[in-house]
Scaffold this motif. Sequence first.
Motif, mmCIF file in Angstrom:
data_model
loop_
_atom_site.group_PDB
_atom_site.id
_atom_site.type_symbol
_atom_site.label_atom_id
_atom_site.label_comp_id
_atom_site.label_asym_id
_atom_site.label_seq_id
_atom_site.Cartn_x
_atom_site.Cartn_y
_atom_site.Cartn_z
ATOM 1 N N MET A 1 57.199 -22.094 -43.140
ATOM 2 C CA MET A 1 56.906 -23.431 -42.636
ATOM 3 C C MET A 1 58.188 -24.221 -42.402
ATOM 4 O O MET A 1 58.332 -24.912 -41.389
ATOM 5 C CB MET A 1 55.993 -24.163 -43.625
ATOM 6 N N ARG A 2 59.127 -24.117 -43.329
ATOM 7 C CA ARG A 2 60.390 -24.852 -43.189
ATOM 8 C C ARG A 2 61.186 -24.361 -41.982
ATOM 9 O O ARG A 2 61.688 -25.155 -41.186
ATOM 10 C CB ARG A 2 61.233 -24.685 -44.460
ATOM 11 N N TYR A 3 61.314 -23.035 -41.875
ATOM 12 C CA TYR A 3 62.198 -22.491 -40.844
ATOM 13 C C TYR A 3 61.605 -22.653 -39.448
ATOM 14 O O TYR A 3 62.336 -22.935 -38.484
ATOM 15 C CB TYR A 3 62.493 -21.011 -41.128
ATOM 16 N N VAL A 4 60.298 -22.493 -39.308
ATOM 17 C CA VAL A 4 59.668 -22.647 -37.998
ATOM 18 C C VAL A 4 59.771 -24.096 -37.523
ATOM 19 O O VAL A 4 60.021 -24.353 -36.339
ATOM 20 C CB VAL A 4 58.195 -22.187 -38.036
ATOM 21 N N LEU A 5 59.593 -25.046 -38.437
ATOM 22 C CA LEU A 5 59.768 -26.458 -38.065
ATOM 23 C C LEU A 5 61.199 -26.706 -37.602
ATOM 24 O O LEU A 5 61.426 -27.386 -36.595
ATOM 25 C CB LEU A 5 59.439 -27.364 -39.251
ATOM 26 N N PHE A 6 62.164 -26.133 -38.311
ATOM 27 C CA PHE A 6 63.578 -26.248 -37.922
ATOM 28 C C PHE A 6 63.793 -25.696 -36.520
ATOM 29 O O PHE A 6 64.463 -26.326 -35.682
ATOM 30 C CB PHE A 6 64.441 -25.514 -38.951
ATOM 31 N N LEU A 7 63.221 -24.520 -36.217
ATOM 32 C CA LEU A 7 63.390 -23.922 -34.893
ATOM 33 C C LEU A 7 62.768 -24.784 -33.803
ATOM 34 O O LEU A 7 63.320 -24.916 -32.705
ATOM 35 C CB LEU A 7 62.765 -22.525 -34.875
ATOM 36 N N ALA A 8 61.614 -25.376 -34.099
ATOM 37 C CA ALA A 8 60.948 -26.225 -33.114
ATOM 38 C C ALA A 8 61.829 -27.413 -32.726
ATOM 39 O O ALA A 8 61.954 -27.757 -31.539
ATOM 40 C CB ALA A 8 59.607 -26.711 -33.665
ATOM 41 N N ILE A 9 62.449 -28.036 -33.724
ATOM 42 C CA ILE A 9 63.329 -29.190 -33.458
ATOM 43 C C ILE A 9 64.633 -28.734 -32.821
ATOM 44 O O ILE A 9 65.183 -29.394 -31.930
ATOM 45 C CB ILE A 9 63.622 -29.954 -34.770
ATOM 46 N N LEU A 10 65.145 -27.574 -33.252
ATOM 47 C CA LEU A 10 66.414 -27.062 -32.723
ATOM 48 C C LEU A 10 66.334 -26.816 -31.222
ATOM 49 O O LEU A 10 67.296 -27.095 -30.493
ATOM 50 C CB LEU A 10 66.797 -25.768 -33.449
ATOM 51 N N GLY A 11 65.198 -26.304 -30.754
ATOM 52 C CA GLY A 11 65.051 -26.062 -29.325
ATOM 53 C C GLY A 11 65.250 -27.320 -28.518
ATOM 54 O O GLY A 11 65.862 -27.296 -27.439
ATOM 55 N N VAL A 12 64.770 -28.441 -29.027
ATOM 56 C CA VAL A 12 64.929 -29.725 -28.344
ATOM 57 C C VAL A 12 66.377 -30.193 -28.418
ATOM 58 O O VAL A 12 66.970 -30.598 -27.411
ATOM 59 C CB VAL A 12 63.999 -30.789 -28.971
ATOM 60 N N ALA A 13 66.963 -30.130 -29.630
ATOM 61 C CA ALA A 13 68.344 -30.592 -29.813
ATOM 62 C C ALA A 13 69.316 -29.763 -28.981
ATOM 63 O O ALA A 13 70.265 -30.302 -28.386
ATOM 64 C CB ALA A 13 68.720 -30.523 -31.291
ATOM 65 N N SER B 1 68.737 -28.297 -26.192
ATOM 66 C CA SER B 1 68.519 -28.482 -24.752
ATOM 67 C C SER B 1 69.355 -29.622 -24.190
ATOM 68 O O SER B 1 69.434 -29.790 -22.969
ATOM 69 C CB SER B 1 67.037 -28.756 -24.482
ATOM 70 N N GLY B 2 69.958 -30.408 -25.075
ATOM 71 C CA GLY B 2 70.766 -31.536 -24.627
ATOM 72 C C GLY B 2 70.072 -32.871 -24.764
ATOM 73 O O GLY B 2 70.691 -33.930 -24.568
ATOM 74 N N PHE B 3 68.795 -32.848 -25.102
ATOM 75 C CA PHE B 3 68.062 -34.095 -25.312
ATOM 76 C C PHE B 3 68.590 -34.789 -26.560
ATOM 77 O O PHE B 3 68.727 -34.167 -27.619
ATOM 78 C CB PHE B 3 66.566 -33.806 -25.456
ATOM 79 N N VAL B 4 68.899 -36.069 -26.426
ATOM 80 C CA VAL B 4 69.452 -36.827 -27.555
ATOM 81 C C VAL B 4 68.305 -37.442 -28.357
ATOM 82 O O VAL B 4 67.577 -38.305 -27.858
ATOM 83 C CB VAL B 4 70.411 -37.939 -27.074
ATOM 84 N N ILE B 5 68.160 -36.986 -29.595
ATOM 85 C CA ILE B 5 67.123 -37.504 -30.480
ATOM 86 C C ILE B 5 67.661 -38.719 -31.224
ATOM 87 O O ILE B 5 68.713 -38.657 -31.861
ATOM 88 C CB ILE B 5 66.683 -36.428 -31.499
ATOM 89 N N ASP B 6 66.962 -39.820 -31.112
ATOM 90 C CA ASP B 6 67.375 -41.058 -31.792
ATOM 91 C C ASP B 6 67.087 -40.926 -33.293
ATOM 92 O O ASP B 6 65.943 -40.808 -33.712
ATOM 93 C CB ASP B 6 66.616 -42.242 -31.211
ATOM 94 N N THR B 7 68.157 -40.951 -34.088
ATOM 95 C CA THR B 7 67.990 -40.847 -35.544
ATOM 96 C C THR B 7 68.552 -42.055 -36.280
ATOM 97 O O THR B 7 68.553 -42.085 -37.513
ATOM 98 C CB THR B 7 68.706 -39.588 -36.072
ATOM 99 N N THR B 8 69.013 -43.049 -35.541
ATOM 100 C CA THR B 8 69.719 -44.161 -36.184
ATOM 101 C C THR B 8 68.943 -45.481 -36.198
ATOM 102 O O THR B 8 69.072 -46.260 -37.143
ATOM 103 C CB THR B 8 71.076 -44.401 -35.493
ATOM 104 N N SER B 9 68.149 -45.744 -35.163
ATOM 105 C CA SER B 9 67.453 -47.028 -35.121
ATOM 106 C C SER B 9 66.354 -47.075 -36.175
ATOM 107 O O SER B 9 65.817 -46.052 -36.596
ATOM 108 C CB SER B 9 66.854 -47.267 -33.730
ATOM 109 N N LYS B 10 66.007 -48.292 -36.613
ATOM 110 C CA LYS B 10 65.030 -48.477 -37.689
ATOM 111 C C LYS B 10 63.637 -47.977 -37.308
ATOM 112 O O LYS B 10 62.856 -47.583 -38.154
ATOM 113 C CB LYS B 10 64.970 -49.957 -38.083
ATOM 114 N N THR B 11 63.330 -48.021 -36.015
ATOM 115 C CA THR B 11 61.997 -47.608 -35.564
ATOM 116 C C THR B 11 61.964 -46.156 -35.088
ATOM 117 O O THR B 11 60.939 -45.688 -34.596
ATOM 118 C CB THR B 11 61.529 -48.516 -34.416
#
Length: 426
Positions: free
Chosen positions: A253-265, A267-277
């Motif tokens: 479960m941990r590793y598959v979730l990591f792979l799912a997010i990694l594919g997006v990261a 690809s060049g898509f910038v994931i917002d991790t800093t704003s409060k919302t």
Amino acid sequence: MSTDVRVDTESSTADKPVNAKVFVKKRRGPILGAIFLMATSAIGPGFITQTATFTAQFQAAFGFAILVSIVIDFAVQMNVWRIIVVSGKRAGELANSAFPGSGYVLAVLIIIGGLAFNIGNIAGGGLGINAMLGIDAKIGGAVTGLIAIGIFLWKKAGPIMDAFLVFLGVLMIGLMIYVAFASQPPLGEALKQTVLPDTISWATITTIVGGTVGGYITYSGAHRFLDSGEAGPDNVKSVHRASANGIFVTGIMRYVLFLAILGVAASGFVIDTTSKTANPAAQAFYHVLGFAGLRIFGVILWAAAISSVIGAAYTSSSFLSVFSQKLKSGTNLRIATVIFIVISLACFLVWGAAPASILVFVGGLNGLILPIGLTIFMYIGWFRSHDLLHGYKYPIWLLIFGTAATVLTWYMAIVSIKPIFGFIAG
């Protein structure tokens, strides 16, 4: 719980012959429940958010942190499950037998931490329903809490809980695998960096381990396994297999979730991790599959949240037996578990979520739970197996592995306890 299989099975075998297949089936349900209780409790809303945030920051190198967390999980859970089941006692009672009074301390820490984070779990359920159906998050949180209460109000709560957790676990794995395939992560690079990372962040590893192994999660599966009736040295093979399977399911479960997010990261898509919302995981799922991805994220988040609500409530309430044997099983334990969820739900409805200051404070306290419990358990394995483990010869390799993990978790506790002083000072 009223469905303590150990009690039910013993009474039935005393009265009449039991069909072997029925006997095995009765055992299998709680054991599967124990495996998935540990796995789904370890993958809560907080872990999903942390994984998305850290994967966006470290990309493939975060796979190393996942690997380390699984190795530590193995050292912790293999020892905790084995010692609890061989002794035939829950963690708090066993701690009291080793060091009088320590079980009360452990129980208080578990219950306080479980209550605070359960408010967060209910809030996560609300966010999951919001993403899934568009319903207001506060209403969604109330629905999540009420469903969990409903499960424990049933007289046969044990089998219902076990089946529900297995269903949620399989659902989460299936949906995460689907999204991982859709996001097309760089699998070769991920596997390489999991073993030989370009960057290692021990602070990140500490955060992940603390949130997926510490607190009530350490004891959730072991306590549920004990309810299957398989206790004592004769059941070592069974508990070894069950704990290993639990770690395996958690790791997937941990590793598959990591792979799912990694594919997006990747690809060049910038994931917002800093704003409060910011909601990093929701962004990633939406990027992959649009609104369908957002709905899938909602299902995964809700499944993670409600399974964590169930796990926190059941495990925290199971520690009440150190204060009164009347709360060890049966109706009294079910009522205590329901009250635990009701209090969590009431706090959520008042606050909307646990105030950040409380989460910081309890997070520091939670950092103490794992090393305190492990220290007691390692002492029992090294020096008290003759009496507390009924003469069982504990494997040296497992003791060495567990002791190394104990030293590491004490280091992590020192790091995580620092926010308490800032909380008190502030």
